[in-house]
Write a protein that holds these residues in place. Structure first.
Motif, PDB file in Angstrom:
ATOM      1  N   THR A  85       1.025  -0.962   0.020  1.00  0.00           N
ATOM      2  CA  THR A  85       0.056  -0.032   0.300  1.00  0.00           C
ATOM      3  C   THR A  85       0.798   1.522   0.115  1.00  0.00           C
ATOM      4  N   THR A 137      -7.033  -1.581  -5.669  1.00  0.00           N
ATOM      5  CA  THR A 137      -7.794  -0.201  -5.075  1.00  0.00           C
ATOM      6  C   THR A 137      -6.788   0.800  -5.326  1.00  0.00           C
ATOM      7  N   THR A 161      -8.333   4.650  -3.360  1.00  0.00           N
ATOM      8  CA  THR A 161      -9.130   5.140  -2.344  1.00  0.00           C
ATOM      9  C   THR A 161      -8.372   6.491  -2.671  1.00  0.00           C
ATOM     10  N   ASP A 211      -9.187   9.232  -0.057  1.00  0.00           N
ATOM     11  CA  ASP A 211      -9.818   9.829   1.616  1.00  0.00           C
ATOM     12  C   ASP A 211     -10.164  11.784   1.672  1.00  0.00           C
ATOM     13  N   SER A 268     -13.535   4.631  -3.622  1.00  0.00           N
ATOM     14  CA  SER A 268     -12.271   3.441  -4.350  1.00  0.00           C
ATOM     15  C   SER A 268     -12.935   3.480  -5.941  1.00  0.00           C
ATOM     16  N   ARG A 319      -8.670  -0.546  -9.250  1.00  0.00           N
ATOM     17  CA  ARG A 319      -6.555  -0.169  -9.420  1.00  0.00           C
ATOM     18  C   ARG A 319      -7.340  -0.244 -11.169  1.00  0.00           C
TER      19      ARG A 319
END
Length: 168
Positions: free
Chosen positions: A2, A74, A76, A78, A85, A88
């Motif tokens: 991530t 994904t 996302t 925020d 989201s 990808r």
């Protein structure tokens, strides 16, 4: 793995925009409270105004914690009220590019369709100068990146460190 990219924090212009907006809303609330008017009308007016003050206060607080998160499957975003989201494979991360609105004015947000737009802060869905729809989350005119998607709209974001995502 991530990857987390912080969106650029508010500039002084953005901070002052929020402060002035909140001061106006609170001043309006005080005016309504002190005004001689029927109790039901006063309660309704305060009942409409109070959620607005709370919502903008929360947005002012959370906007400096906004981030773009890219995980295995994904992407996302925020951000306050408008977070979402995407798979990808619907975001072309290989074609992420820096944007300078002086060189590419057609990518500048023009008309707000659903969002918040004030000096130093734009968040939500906008129509660009080239008539294309885009999701915009910017706090300044510097460090702006464009993330193309397969959904017929790009993501235009101001990142704290855009060089981390451009060219990856």
């Amino acid at each position: 793995m991530t990857q987390v990219y912080q969106l650029a924090p508010l500039t002084s212009t953005g901070h002052w925009s929020f402060i002035v907006l909140l001061a106006i809303l609170i001043g309006l609330g005080v005016f309504i409270y002190l005004k001689n008017m029927p109790k039901v009308s006063k309660a309704v007016a305060i009942g409409v105004l109070l959620p607005m003050v709370l919502a903008f206060s929360w947005m002012f607080y959370k906007v400096n914690d906004a981030e773009l998160i890219i995980s295995g499957d994904t992407v996302t975003l925020d951000v306050p009220f408008y977070g979402f989201s995407l798979p990808r494979n619907e975001v072309n991360l290989a074609k992420v590019e820096r944007v300078d609105w002086n060189e590419t004015p057609e990518l500048k947000p023009d008309l707000r369709a659903n969002g918040v737009g004030m000096p130093g802060f734009q968040l939500g869905w906008f129509r660009l100068a080239n008539e294309q729809k885009a999701f915009v989350a910017t706090t300044s005119t510097d460090n702006i990146v464009l993330l193309p998607t397969t959904r017929n709209y790009p993501l235009i974001l101001s990142l704290e460190n855009p060089e981390q995502i451009v060219g990856n």
